[in-house]
Design a protein around this motif. Sequence first.
Motif, PDB file in Angstrom:
ATOM      1  N   ALA A   1      58.563 -77.059  12.090  1.00  0.00           N
ATOM      2  CA  ALA A   1      59.303 -76.307  11.429  1.00  0.00           C
ATOM      3  C   ALA A   1      60.554 -76.013  12.233  1.00  0.00           C
ATOM      4  N   LEU A   2      60.369 -75.545  13.491  1.00  0.00           N
ATOM      5  CA  LEU A   2      61.696 -75.605  14.393  1.00  0.00           C
ATOM      6  C   LEU A   2      62.350 -76.763  14.486  1.00  0.00           C
ATOM      7  N   ALA A   3      61.836 -77.866  14.882  1.00  0.00           N
ATOM      8  CA  ALA A   3      62.657 -79.021  14.868  1.00  0.00           C
ATOM      9  C   ALA A   3      63.250 -79.613  13.673  1.00  0.00           C
ATOM     10  N   ALA A   4      62.673 -79.268  12.668  1.00  0.00           N
ATOM     11  CA  ALA A   4      63.423 -79.670  11.200  1.00  0.00           C
ATOM     12  C   ALA A   4      64.579 -78.765  11.021  1.00  0.00           C
ATOM     13  N   TRP A   5      64.422 -77.484  11.121  1.00  0.00           N
ATOM     14  CA  TRP A   5      65.745 -76.320  11.134  1.00  0.00           C
ATOM     15  C   TRP A   5      66.754 -76.744  12.351  1.00  0.00           C
ATOM     16  N   LYS A   6      66.454 -76.971  13.362  1.00  0.00           N
ATOM     17  CA  LYS A   6      67.586 -77.235  14.599  1.00  0.00           C
ATOM     18  C   LYS A   6      68.089 -78.585  14.314  1.00  0.00           C
ATOM     19  N   LEU A   7      67.332 -79.612  14.088  1.00  0.00           N
ATOM     20  CA  LEU A   7      68.000 -80.883  13.795  1.00  0.00           C
ATOM     21  C   LEU A   7      68.693 -80.899  12.480  1.00  0.00           C
ATOM     22  N   GLY A   8      68.421 -80.201  11.472  1.00  0.00           N
ATOM     23  CA  GLY A   8      69.088 -80.131   9.965  1.00  0.00           C
ATOM     24  C   GLY A   8      70.452 -79.440  10.267  1.00  0.00           C
TER      25      GLY A   8
ATOM     26  N   SER B   1      72.480 -80.467  12.185  1.00  0.00           N
ATOM     27  CA  SER B   1      73.695 -81.631  12.620  1.00  0.00           C
ATOM     28  C   SER B   1      73.334 -82.700  11.688  1.00  0.00           C
ATOM     29  N   GLY B   2      72.462 -82.452  10.706  1.00  0.00           N
ATOM     30  CA  GLY B   2      72.027 -83.675   9.729  1.00  0.00           C
ATOM     31  C   GLY B   2      71.124 -84.484  10.526  1.00  0.00           C
ATOM     32  N   THR B   3      70.416 -84.432  11.399  1.00  0.00           N
ATOM     33  CA  THR B   3      69.756 -85.332  12.129  1.00  0.00           C
ATOM     34  C   THR B   3      68.231 -85.375  11.621  1.00  0.00           C
ATOM     35  N   ASP B   4      67.965 -86.946  11.106  1.00  0.00           N
ATOM     36  CA  ASP B   4      66.461 -86.945  10.575  1.00  0.00           C
ATOM     37  C   ASP B   4      65.616 -86.973  11.761  1.00  0.00           C
ATOM     38  N   PRO B   5      64.418 -86.291  11.779  1.00  0.00           N
ATOM     39  CA  PRO B   5      63.548 -86.101  12.943  1.00  0.00           C
ATOM     40  C   PRO B   5      62.728 -87.595  13.333  1.00  0.00           C
TER      41      PRO B   5
ATOM     42  N   GLN C   1      57.083 -86.586  10.731  1.00  0.00           N
ATOM     43  CA  GLN C   1      56.955 -86.758   9.461  1.00  0.00           C
ATOM     44  C   GLN C   1      56.898 -85.428   8.789  1.00  0.00           C
ATOM     45  N   LEU C   2      56.231 -84.320   9.142  1.00  0.00           N
ATOM     46  CA  LEU C   2      56.271 -83.196   8.793  1.00  0.00           C
ATOM     47  C   LEU C   2      57.724 -82.515   8.669  1.00  0.00           C
ATOM     48  N   ALA C   3      58.279 -82.771   9.839  1.00  0.00           N
ATOM     49  CA  ALA C   3      59.802 -82.130   9.979  1.00  0.00           C
ATOM     50  C   ALA C   3      60.535 -82.790   8.904  1.00  0.00           C
ATOM     51  N   ALA C   4      60.389 -84.236   8.737  1.00  0.00           N
ATOM     52  CA  ALA C   4      61.319 -84.753   7.651  1.00  0.00           C
ATOM     53  C   ALA C   4      61.084 -84.291   6.492  1.00  0.00           C
ATOM     54  N   ARG C   5      59.698 -83.830   6.177  1.00  0.00           N
ATOM     55  CA  ARG C   5      59.374 -83.446   4.761  1.00  0.00           C
ATOM     56  C   ARG C   5      60.009 -82.109   4.715  1.00  0.00           C
ATOM     57  N   LEU C   6      59.956 -81.354   5.683  1.00  0.00           N
ATOM     58  CA  LEU C   6      60.580 -79.917   5.537  1.00  0.00           C
ATOM     59  C   LEU C   6      62.158 -79.987   5.434  1.00  0.00           C
TER      60      LEU C   6
END
Length: 245
Positions: free
Chosen positions: A172-179, A181-185, A236-241
């Motif tokens: 969840a943290l990686a999904a938000w932080k990378l999101g 900058s629009g970065t796909d985890p 994969q979970l971060a990408a789904r989030l």
Amino acid sequence: MLLGCVPGLAAVLALALCANGVERVVAANARPVGARPVAPHRAAKPVIVPRSAWLDDGARHAQPPPRYDDKVIAVFVHHTDSPNAYDCAEAPRIIRYLYAGQTGAKQWDDIGYNFLVDRCGTIYEGRAGGVDRPVTGAHTQGFNHRTTGIAALGTFTAGVPVPKAMTDAIAALAAWKLGLSGTDPRADVRLVSSHDLSRYAAGTAATLPALAGHDDGYNTSCPGAALSAGLPEIRQLAARLQSRR
């Protein structure tokens, strides 16, 4: 028709101006859909416990102002190499202990990790500077720029169970932080090494996972074989989030 009332050349010029105006309208409406800005994939910001929960005036060291990059395009996952059998209420004390070691014996200006996650899935703010901002950390030698360091509280060598609450929180943290900058985890990103002691000589452009283990950038066993084995599922979970397919 009004143009019929305009004599000679004036009528021709008026017709041409009218036609040009129509062409401009048609051209504007005919722009390809692909040319429009694409909305970035964002994920919800998880709950993050502030530094004040684990750092008080008695433990705080004097430090310089935070340093920042332009954005965060990669996350490095770590483990803290500390005991696993802790009560989650003890997490602030453990983080304070890590801070004391890094700012004491190691003489760092602050704790190196941007975030820390306990086995119950609670996320703590680590390094100062603002959780929403691209704070330059001190977690992966050679690759602290444009990255965030997330440390799992514990030791996750081969065979050690990694709590699902912990991996879900990291995702969840990686999904938000990378999101931001629009970065796909799940993607690879290009980072430039800043230190010869990393896996890549200073100045070398390296292609690394956007959601990487510490050992991807530095010669170490961190984040432990068990946590490293879970990184594909975390990606994969971060990408789904981020609402990615």
